[in-house]
Design an enzyme around this catalytic site. Structure first.
Site, short mmCIF file in Angstrom:
data_model
loop_
_atom_site.label_atom_id
_atom_site.label_comp_id
_atom_site.label_asym_id
_atom_site.label_seq_id
_atom_site.Cartn_x
_atom_site.Cartn_y
_atom_site.Cartn_z
N ASP A 121 23.83 89.06 85.62
CA ASP A 121 22.73 88.42 86.32
C ASP A 121 22.58 87.02 85.79
O ASP A 121 22.68 86.79 84.59
CB ASP A 121 21.43 89.20 86.08
CG ASP A 121 21.32 90.37 87.03
OD1 ASP A 121 21.70 90.20 88.20
OD2 ASP A 121 20.88 91.44 86.59
N ASP A 137 -0.37 70.17 79.35
CA ASP A 137 0.22 71.11 80.31
C ASP A 137 0.83 72.29 79.55
O ASP A 137 1.80 72.13 78.79
CB ASP A 137 1.30 70.37 81.12
CG ASP A 137 1.85 71.22 82.24
OD1 ASP A 137 1.53 72.43 82.29
OD2 ASP A 137 2.61 70.67 83.07
N SER A 154 -0.29 67.84 88.81
CA SER A 154 -1.16 67.88 87.64
C SER A 154 -1.06 66.50 87.00
O SER A 154 -0.21 65.70 87.41
CB SER A 154 -0.71 68.97 86.67
OG SER A 154 0.55 68.66 86.13
N ASP A 211 18.19 96.54 85.42
CA ASP A 211 17.00 97.24 84.96
C ASP A 211 16.16 97.81 86.10
O ASP A 211 15.42 98.75 85.91
CB ASP A 211 16.14 96.32 84.08
CG ASP A 211 15.82 95.00 84.76
OD1 ASP A 211 16.26 94.82 85.92
OD2 ASP A 211 15.15 94.17 84.14
#
Lengths: 572, 682
Positions: free
Chosen positions: B307, B344, B384, B518
């Site tokens: 993956d 942040d 932001s 999983d």
């Protein structure tokens, strides 16, 4: 050893390879049923056979049916050949008026020819009629190698197929091997032999008056045709008792070279054929190099040992410059005798152009070792290929794990089932050779003073081991000091031939079935490399170590100790 | 790699003591019959012992010699048993610890799953389908699936990892394991494993080696070894006859000595130890395999399905580049962006700070200074930033920032537009930065490929293993990451069906596949793969579909698993080769010794110049026994695997174990002969 001698050896071996490469390709095409240059002539004949026998050439066999067909075929011919010999006095072509062959000798001889061994406890020219020689023995000289080739190709197919249930059609394979491979080559070589002076006649014998005025019977017969297939089919059963040492079977240096070439060419071609079938010529070449190294080492050893001569004779005042010349033909010389003896035992031919019993101990060890390997350098027609594949599977299994993968060969995983068959095949050889040798070595009627051995001491033991190594490996050559024409040896040797052939090929065909059924594994960098010098070295290591381990004690008590005794001036 | 289970050293004193006792207990012929080579050795040891008694009774002068041979033959058997016992020892110690967790758990079985009314019963009496309540402080009584509730659970008993994990009903985090502890809250668990077959039980059986089945390759190797044993039996029996012909009567004692030297006792004695040690190595890596077969298959793997997220990349986007618009320097852009990110707390924001500091050596200021006010991200503005004094700094999605500065995309500077395109194409995320209505540039956020992963894939390629990246990204993005990470192939926009289809296709082509997963939707692919590694954090379905469970839930570990599999096979092959190669020297010791009386000339084969026939035979037998002991460490640690390609590996191992196997016994037997004759033992 001389340069001229080596040049001759190299010339013959080079000619073998030159012809074997295209012949290998031809064998592949023929056994795949593809069109070839003989198809226009032979294809109708082939189809005629199938129609007559009710064989569907497109229907293939699983390994068990293939094996059963092979066994039934061989058993049938065994009985026919036996009957022929027992009834030969009622059959035609009997100019010399021979009696029927004794039951034990007939049994031994039938087994000998059906198994491609051609061990000869009989003397052809004084025992068998032309009818038996031509329609019995000569027919099997064609069929027994054809059966060998069929089985080898069946095993090779197992590697190229994936998840397959069949390995070929036995009847088709045998027919094609005989018709397209054995027969055309035999015709060409027979004609060449006639040109070189080998007799081909239906006369029984001629009488001659010698210079001393004595009468001499000179045996004749259809020798050239017999001779050609004797070598090509790695058979070895001579028309005449002294085999290729006889001037009628092997008149001169050229015929000698042709015969050596003929006995090597098909086995070598079969190995090239494997490379073609699996689509990787290097695979075939690696196996061939392995065989070549053993063969060359044998030639060097034998040539050197014989050229060195026998110190016992030198001590008696014999000129050692020519080496040991006992039992050899002057017209062939040391080099071409060494090549013949090594090649005839490296293949399962067993024809001889010199008496192997008269070789020096180390010289005699070479053919013996070749046969103890099971005649796989380069082996009999077909049997060489499946023999070396068994060794390769064993090597790959032992060493293959060392690259961190479960072993595989030619894209097939080697697992418990395959190992079972490989070990069974190996075990058969050990039991067969050592078991019969040991039994003979302790039998009082064999080793006693009025027994069957030509010599006492280590050489007597060598004669016994040689006989069973030869019959087990379906070779057929002999240390002639051993008297084989008696109930004990006729029977035991026949069984040794039977076990050496069929006890070995049944597990081999089972192996083919098991491999064919497997999925083909894709190769990668992590795959155990089965080409190149490293693999050749590995195969050689396994051959030398594993086989030497089995036979070292026996050889130590035979030729090895005989050699040291000779060096110490002792004889028996 | 995890070292949690490495507490016990290879040759712990307690383990060795216990193993010595076990070695004697393993003499039971019914148990030894599983190992044909050692079984034969035991039988012939018995025969020589009887001969020894006879020699003592008849006061024969060979009694001392026979006695010594008998003793060393017994040692050979004991050493082989000892090797196996040592290998099992560590597992047994671990099993004892695990077993303590299993006993005495009290389960709260719910009478009606919809209420919380329960009856207490012993965990061992639970049946599949029962629903139990587990509250804070309770041990989870058996394996199961959470059907209601959420709880934090300490799984350190199984994984060794002390940080708690969250388990909740539904989704991919619903599986719980018996023997773990609920730390807070409560869950209702539906039991999925019968007593005796829970994960813990399987793990105990596994580490103990109690139900150890021979693996396919082990079976094949046993056939080879049995075949060789039979062949050498024939060699020795027939030798008696051939010797008889030559005028030598061989005694049964020396023939047996020869037999035991020839049969592959070394590998026969170490074979099961190698297998157990391989499994043990895996367990120390915190991977539990359900069968030895899976470990072997791991060595054969041709293709690894990995993956992308978490294995190849870190799985979160990180700053990797500052791209200013014309007229702004990189440093200016970095400084401004740094200010905007100080407060942040998102991973992206953190990564900008780390990157700006490391690349431009910017100030160590960590928090907003006095007078600065942070404007946090909202789904509405998608920006932001920070306001202080007259400065208004914003960073955010490109279109949002463009709107903020009042331009459209097509009127933005060309280099800016190109950079946005380039970043999007390569799978990254462009983050625009603006100050006071002026566009400053872009931050390239990308899912960073792990730094050492490229080398690891190169190593895998050298092993002959193809790596395939599986990702949900579009093909263009996937291709970019694939080339950066150096994988051989990728499956983009992958669905579970795509994975399964890919595995099938590869297997059809004759390749073995390993993968890890999983989720429940990974289960079919895990089951189809030849080696399927499920994560401990995964669902019950995934854990049951795979044939290994990684307790650390670290997908990168597939690579180590493959190496362990290869190491196991290599150790087996190397010791087999060594064992067989040893026989050559033994022949040179024994054969001349056997026949020296009849044929003094055979003394020429006594290349080691051994002192006497008796000392030659005794030395060979002693060597044969001691070599087993000497090789136990190698058998347990395994032959080192190097990713250098099969040909190079083969050359190396043939040299060490093949050629070495021929040479070593010549030296060893000679040395023993010197000792034996110096001590007048023969």
């Amino acid at each position: 050893m001389s340069i001229a001698g080596w040049l001759q050896i190299i010339l013959v071996l080079a000619l073998v390879v030159v012809v074997a490469v295209p012949l290998g390709g031809y064998i592949v095409r023929v056994l795949a049923g593809e069109h070839n240059f003989l198809s226009p002539v032979l294809a109708p004949v082939e189809r005629g056979f199938y129609r007559a026998a009710g064989v569907d050439e497109r229907k293939e066999h699983g390994w068990l049916s293939y094996t059963m067909a092979m066994l039934i075929f061989s058993l049938f011919h065994l009985l026919v050949l036996y009957a022929m010999q027992r009834l030969q006095n009622y059959l035609p072509l009997d100019p010399q008026g021979f009696d029927p062959v004794a039951p034990d000798l007939a049994f031994n001889t039938s087994m000998s020819f059906v198994t491609n061994t051609n061990w000869q406890n009989y003397a052809g020219e004084t025992t068998l009629t032309h009818f038996v020689q031509m329609l019995g023995l000569a027919v099997h000289n064609f069929l027994s190698p054809a059966v060998g080739l069929a089985m080898a190709v069946a095993l090779a197919r197992a590697f190229i197929r994936s998840e397959a249930r069949t390995i070929g059609n036995f009847w088709v394979d045998v027919t094609r091997s005989t018709l397209y491979v054995m027969l055309p080559l035999a015709i060409v070589v027979a004609l060449a032999l006639v040109v070189l002076g080998v007799p081909q006649t239906l006369l029984g014998s001629v009488e001659a008056t010698t210079l001393e005025g004595a009468k001499q019977v000179i045996s004749l017969g259809p020798i050239a045709s017999q001779e050609a297939i004797k070598e090509l089919g790695t058979n070895g059963g001579g028309f005449l008792n002294v085999n290729s040492a006889h001037p009628f079977e092997n008149p001169n240096a050229w015929s000698n070279m042709l015969e050596i070439w003929a006995l090597l060419v098909i086995p070598v071609a079969t190995i090239f054929a494997l490379g073609r079938m699996v689509g990787d010529a290097r695979q075939g070449r690696s196996l061939l190099w392995t065989m070549a190294v053993v063969l060359l080492a044998g030639i060097v050893t034998l040539y050197a040992a014989e050229s060195y001569g026998n110190p016992l004779l030198t001590a008696l005042g014999v000129d050692p410059s020519l080496g040991n010349f006992e039992g050899k033909e002057v017209r062939f010389g040391q080099a071409m005798t060494a090549l013949f003896a090594t090649a005839t035992t490296g293949t399962s031919t067993g024809a001889v152009n010199a008496m192997h019993d008269s070789l020096t101990p180390i010289g005699g060890l070479v053919p013996m070792f070749n046969m103890l390997l099971g005649c796989i350098t380069p082996g009999g027609v077909g049997s060489g290929l499946y023999g070396i594949i068994v060794v390769a599977l064993l090597s790959v299994f032992v060493a293959g794990l060392m690259v961190g993968r479960t072993p595989e060969y030619l894209g097939k995983k080697i697992e418990a089932r395959e190992m079972k068959f490989v070990m069974f095949a190996l075990l058969i050889y050990a039991v067969n050779v050592l078991g019969f040798s040991a039994a003979s070595a302790v039998a009082p009627f064999v080793v006693g003073d009025s027994g069957y051995l030509g010599n006492k001491g280590p050489h007597g033991l060598s004669e016994i081991i040689y006989a069973f190594a030869s019959t087990n490996g379906n070779n057929g050559s002999a240390f002639a000091g051993l008297n084989g024409n008696n109930l004990w040896f006729n029977t035991t040797l026949a069984f040794a031939m039977f076990i050496g052939r069929f006890g070995y090929v049944v597990p081999v065909l089972a192996l083919a079935g098991s491999l064919a059924a497997k999925k083909k594994v894709a190769p990668s960098v992590g795959t155990f490399p089965t080409t190149g010098p490293l693999f050749v070295g590995l195969l050689l290591g396994v051959i030398v170590i594993l086989y030497l381990l089995q036979y070292f004690p026996a050889l130590a008590l035979g030729p090895v100790v005989e050699h040291f005794l000779m060096l110490n001036g002792k004889s028996f | 790699m995890s070292t949690k289970m490495q507490a016990l050293s290879l040759f712990d004193g307690a383990i060795l003591g216990r193993a010595a006792g076990d070695a004697v207990r393993k003499l039971d012929p019914r148990k030894l019959a599983r190992n044909p080579v050692i079984f034969v050795t035991e039988i012939v040891s018995l025969v020589v012992t009887i001969l020894f008694v006879r020699d003592v009774v008849t006061r024969s002068d060979v009694a001392f010699f026979t006695g010594q041979i008998a003793a060393w033959l017994w040692f050979t058997v004991l050493f082989a048993n000892f090797a196996e016992a040592v290998a099992e020892g560590r597992g047994k110690a671990q099993a004892d610890t695990l077993r303590r967790m299993r006993s005495d758990t009290i389960a709260k079985r719910l009478v009606d799953p919809h209420t919380r009314q329960y009856q207490s019963l012993n965990a061992l009496d639970l049946k599949i389908g029962d629903v139990v309540l587990v509250e804070a402080g309770d041990l989870i009584p058996s394996d199961g699936e959470v059907i209601e509730g959420i709880a934090s659970i300490n799984e350190s008993a199984i994984t060794g990892e002390s940080a708690p994990v969250i388990r909740e009903s539904g989704g991919d985090r619903s599986a719980v394991t018996g023997g773990t502890t609920v730390l807070s809250d409560w869950v209702k668990v539906k039991i999925t494993a019968a007593p005796g077959s829970t994960f813990l039980d399987r793990m105990i059986a596994l580490v103990e080696g109690a139900e150890r089945q021979k693996t396919p390759n082990e079976i094949a190797l046993s056939i080879l070894l049995s075949g060789l044993t039979l062949i050498f039996l024939i060699v020795c029996v027939t030798l008696w006859c051939l010797a008889g012909y030559s005028g030598t009567t061989l005694t049964v004692t020396v023939l047996i000595a020869l037999l035991v030297c020839l049969i592959p006792t070394t590998i026969g004695g170490l074979l099961s130890a190698i297998g157990i040690a391989g499994m043990d190595r895996l367990i120390r890596f915190n991977v539990v395999a359900t069968s030895g077969r899976a470990v072997e298959a791991a060595g054969d793997v041709d293709t690894l399905l990995l993956d992308k997220t978490g294995t190849i990349t870190f799985g979160n986007r990180m700053a990797s580049e500052f791209i200013p618009v014309p007229g702004v320097t990189e440093r200016q852009l970095a400084e401004t962006t740094l200010l905007a990110s100080l407060a942040d707390e998102t991973p992206e924001g953190r990564s900008i700070i780390v990157y700006a500091r490391s690349k431009y050596g910017l100030s160590e200021q960590n928090h907003l200074a006095e007078g600065m006010s942070f404007v946090s991200f909202s789904a509405h503005t998608r920006m932001s930033g920070v306001d202080f004094g007259a400065r208004t700094i914003r960073k955010g999605a490109v279109d949002a920032i463009l709107r903020f500065v009042g331009t459209a995309m097509n009127s933005a500077p060309a280099p800016f537009r190109q950079a946005v395109d380039r970043i999007a194409r390569t799978g990254g995320t462009p983050l625009a930065v603006a100050e006071d209505g002026k566009l400053l540039g872009l931050v390239h956020l990308k899912d960073t490929v792990k730094p050492d992963i490229r080398d690891r894939f190169a190593a895998l390629r050298a092993m002959g293993i193809k790596t395939v990246m599986v990702t949900g990204d579009n093909p263009v993005t996937a291709a970019a990451i694939a080339s950066e990470a150096g994988v051989d192939d990728f499956i983009a926009e992958a669905t579970p069906e795509d994975k399964l289809a890919y595995i099938r296709k590869e297997q059809q082509g004759g390749r073995l596949i390993a993968m890890c997963g999983d989720g429940t939707n990974d289960a079919p692919a895990l089951a189809q793969a030849d080696v399927g590694v499920a994560m401990q954090t995964g669902t019950q379905a995934a854990r049951e579909a795979g044939n290994m469970v990684d307790l650390d839930s670290n997908p990168t570990k597939l690579i180590e698993i493959v190496e362990i599999g290869k190491q196991l096979l290599m150790t087996r092959g190397s010791l087999t080769t060594f064992s067989i190669a040893n026989d050559v020297a033994k022949y040179f010791a024994i054969i001349p010794a056997l026949f020296i009386v009849t044929y003094p000339e055979l003394g020429a084969l006594n290349v080691m110049k051994l002192a006497s026939p008796q000392s030659a035979i005794l030395s060979a037998v002693i060597f044969n026994a001691l070599i087993i002991i000497a090789l136990i460490p190698l058998a347990l640690k395994g032959v080192a695997y190097r990713p250098i390609g099969a040909a190079a590996l083969l050359r190396r191992n043939i040299l060490i174990y093949g050629v070495g196997g021929i040479v070593v016994p010549f030296i060893g037997i000679k040395a023993l002969d010197i000792i034996v004759s110096a001590l007048h033992l023969a």
